[in-house]
Write a protein that holds these residues in place. Structure first.
Motif, mmCIF file in Angstrom:
data_model
loop_
_atom_site.group_PDB
_atom_site.id
_atom_site.type_symbol
_atom_site.label_atom_id
_atom_site.label_comp_id
_atom_site.label_asym_id
_atom_site.label_seq_id
_atom_site.Cartn_x
_atom_site.Cartn_y
_atom_site.Cartn_z
ATOM 1 N N LEU A 1 0.804 -1.208 0.000
ATOM 2 C CA LEU A 1 0.000 0.000 0.000
ATOM 3 C C LEU A 1 0.846 1.271 0.000
ATOM 4 O O LEU A 1 0.333 2.353 0.245
ATOM 5 C CB LEU A 1 -0.930 -0.006 1.223
ATOM 6 N N ARG B 1 -0.646 5.899 -5.936
ATOM 7 C CA ARG B 1 -1.597 5.565 -6.974
ATOM 8 C C ARG B 1 -1.353 4.133 -7.437
ATOM 9 O O ARG B 1 -0.212 3.704 -7.561
ATOM 10 C CB ARG B 1 -1.461 6.514 -8.169
ATOM 11 N N ILE C 1 -6.468 4.244 -8.803
ATOM 12 C CA ILE C 1 -7.038 4.439 -7.469
ATOM 13 C C ILE C 1 -5.984 5.064 -6.554
ATOM 14 O O ILE C 1 -4.911 4.495 -6.349
ATOM 15 C CB ILE C 1 -7.540 3.109 -6.884
ATOM 16 N N ARG C 2 -6.284 6.259 -6.027
ATOM 17 C CA ARG C 2 -5.391 6.891 -5.066
ATOM 18 C C ARG C 2 -5.595 6.250 -3.715
ATOM 19 O O ARG C 2 -6.729 6.041 -3.280
ATOM 20 C CB ARG C 2 -5.676 8.395 -4.949
ATOM 21 N N MET C 3 -4.496 5.963 -3.022
ATOM 22 C CA MET C 3 -4.588 5.287 -1.732
ATOM 23 C C MET C 3 -3.824 6.083 -0.681
ATOM 24 O O MET C 3 -2.624 5.900 -0.487
ATOM 25 C CB MET C 3 -4.069 3.859 -1.840
ATOM 26 N N GLU D 1 -9.469 12.985 0.512
ATOM 27 C CA GLU D 1 -8.371 12.218 1.106
ATOM 28 C C GLU D 1 -8.268 12.386 2.617
ATOM 29 O O GLU D 1 -7.546 11.633 3.271
ATOM 30 C CB GLU D 1 -7.040 12.611 0.451
ATOM 31 N N THR E 1 -15.412 -4.898 -6.544
ATOM 32 C CA THR E 1 -14.085 -5.029 -5.943
ATOM 33 C C THR E 1 -14.043 -6.215 -4.996
ATOM 34 O O THR E 1 -15.073 -6.754 -4.595
ATOM 35 C CB THR E 1 -13.702 -3.734 -5.205
ATOM 36 N N SER F 1 -7.422 -1.792 -10.841
ATOM 37 C CA SER F 1 -6.497 -1.872 -9.711
ATOM 38 C C SER F 1 -6.358 -3.324 -9.265
ATOM 39 O O SER F 1 -7.321 -4.084 -9.332
ATOM 40 C CB SER F 1 -7.000 -1.027 -8.539
ATOM 41 N N MET G 1 -9.341 -5.022 -1.860
ATOM 42 C CA MET G 1 -10.297 -4.178 -1.154
ATOM 43 C C MET G 1 -11.468 -5.041 -0.694
ATOM 44 O O MET G 1 -11.640 -6.171 -1.152
ATOM 45 C CB MET G 1 -10.787 -3.045 -2.059
ATOM 46 N N SER H 1 -7.153 0.382 4.798
ATOM 47 C CA SER H 1 -6.902 0.994 3.498
ATOM 48 C C SER H 1 -8.151 1.684 2.952
ATOM 49 O O SER H 1 -9.258 1.186 3.057
ATOM 50 C CB SER H 1 -6.401 -0.057 2.499
ATOM 51 N N GLY I 1 -9.403 3.757 -0.700
ATOM 52 C CA GLY I 1 -9.089 4.040 -2.094
ATOM 53 C C GLY I 1 -10.054 5.054 -2.647
ATOM 54 O O GLY I 1 -11.245 5.055 -2.329
ATOM 55 N N TRP J 1 -11.243 6.542 -6.355
ATOM 56 C CA TRP J 1 -11.158 6.335 -7.805
ATOM 57 C C TRP J 1 -11.775 7.495 -8.556
ATOM 58 O O TRP J 1 -12.843 7.983 -8.200
ATOM 59 C CB TRP J 1 -11.891 5.051 -8.176
#
Length: 340
Positions: A20, A24, A28-30, A65, A293, A311, A315, A334, A336, A338
């Motif tokens: 993780l 990105r 998907i930004r994590m 975020e 997912t 991705s 998830m 986590s 994510g 999108w």
């Protein structure tokens, strides 16, 4: 012998070892995790605001975020696998577990204070998922007791609950149950239709009440369910009234086999949908965008096109906020985000 509930509790140790560190991954930004929790409950409120919930009593209030972790005092041992946010401040959180470990808590002030509303008093009961049709009417799905699934109904926003009459539900098969994997195993649509999905007993089934009056029919799906870890995990209605269901085998998340199926409004037979292989635990639909997912990663279809993987990060849950945006949650806290 491990039962279905033991297996799902151990799924992270068996399968989820994500990397993780990247900001990105496949679109998907994590952002960095803020809670040591297996996140499964997820509920956007509109715009960029969302809520997530999980194990060890953790709740997360998010905006894009930003993540504000909240640990409910008195609920530190509970596993909040279900969640429904009525608005930015008013949220119901449902824990899953045997007997009184299944509880319902409410906040009306954005998570500053919480009140326990109710607990499952049936020692053989196990709540799996919570869903609302509007601000008043909602359902909780629980595993079978007395030979039939438990479906609780509220007409006052969750203050009180009544079990739907058993006579409206077909008998459950031996070993059949719902999966508390993503708060996605029961769904409602704007017409008041209700559906939930199951597995673990040879056939992955969908129980559907097209009239919305508590009388269900059980329909087979092409998803395999010949082991306690296999079956249909999540379900969703699209804008045309078609019913989508996803699943697989969480013990073997990359296994081949049907993992996605669709039921047209006028039919009683599910058709398998071609999709990248792998276990899927959650599905969400906005307009003509369908996203699913699981521990195998995330896939998406736009405008009726073929499903493509966006991705590979494992998830548990996804909720589309718009046709081209979604929030996801999963193992080890986590999150994510999108944007398509």
């Amino acid at each position: 012998m491990l039962n279905r509930r033991d297996l799902i509790a151990g799924a992270v140790a068996l399968t989820a070892t994500p990397a993780l560190a990247a900001d990105r991954l496949g679109g998907i930004r994590m952002p960095a995790s803020v809670a040591d929790s297996e996140l499964r409950g997820l509920s956007p409120t509109g715009g960029k605001t969302w809520w997530a919930s999980g194990s060890k009593g953790w709740i997360i209030r998010g905006k894009d975020e930003r993540q504000d972790p909240i640990r409910i005092v008195g609920a530190e041992t509970l596993d909040f696998r279900g969640l429904h946010a009525f608005d930015d401040d008013h949220v119901l959180a449902m824990s899953a577990g045997p007997g009184e470990a299944s509880q319902l808590w409410r906040t009306r002030d954005g998570g500053k204070t919480w009140k326990r509303l109710s607990a499952n008093l049936d020692p053989k009961g196990f709540w799996d998922s919570i869903v609302f049709l509007d601000n008043k009417r909602g359902y909780i799905l629980g595993d079978p007791t007395q030979g039939r699934f438990t479906v609780l109904y509220t007409a006052d926003g969750g203050e009180s609950w009544t079990r739907l009459p058993d006579k409206g539900l077909p008998p459950a098969a031996d070993g059949e149950g719902a999966f508390a994997a993503s708060n996605g195993c029961i769904a409602v649509n704007h017409r008041g239709q209700v559906a939930f999905c199951t597995g673990g007993a040879g056939k992955a089934r969908v129980y559907l009440s097209r009239g919305g009056g508590g009388v269900f029919v059980a329909l087979d799906t092409p998803i395999l369910a010949d082991a306690p870890s296999k079956g249909a995990f999540a379900i969703a209605f699209d804008k045309g009234g078609a019913l989508w269901v996803c699943g697989g085998d969480y013990k073997t998340p990359k296994a081949e086999g049907v993992n996605l199926a669709r039921l047209d409004p006028s039919r009683v037979t599910f058709d398998a949908v071609a999709a990248p292989a792998g276990y899927l635990s959650s599905i969400s639909i906005q307009g003509d965008t369908v996203m699913a997912t699981g521990l195998s990663g995330t896939i998406v279809s736009r405008r009726g096109g073929a499903f493509q993987r966006v991705s590979a990060a494992p998830m548990n849950s996804v909720r589309l906020t718009l046709r081209r945006s979604a929030v996801l949650c999963g193992p080890k806290g986590s999150i994510g985000l999108w944007r398509g």
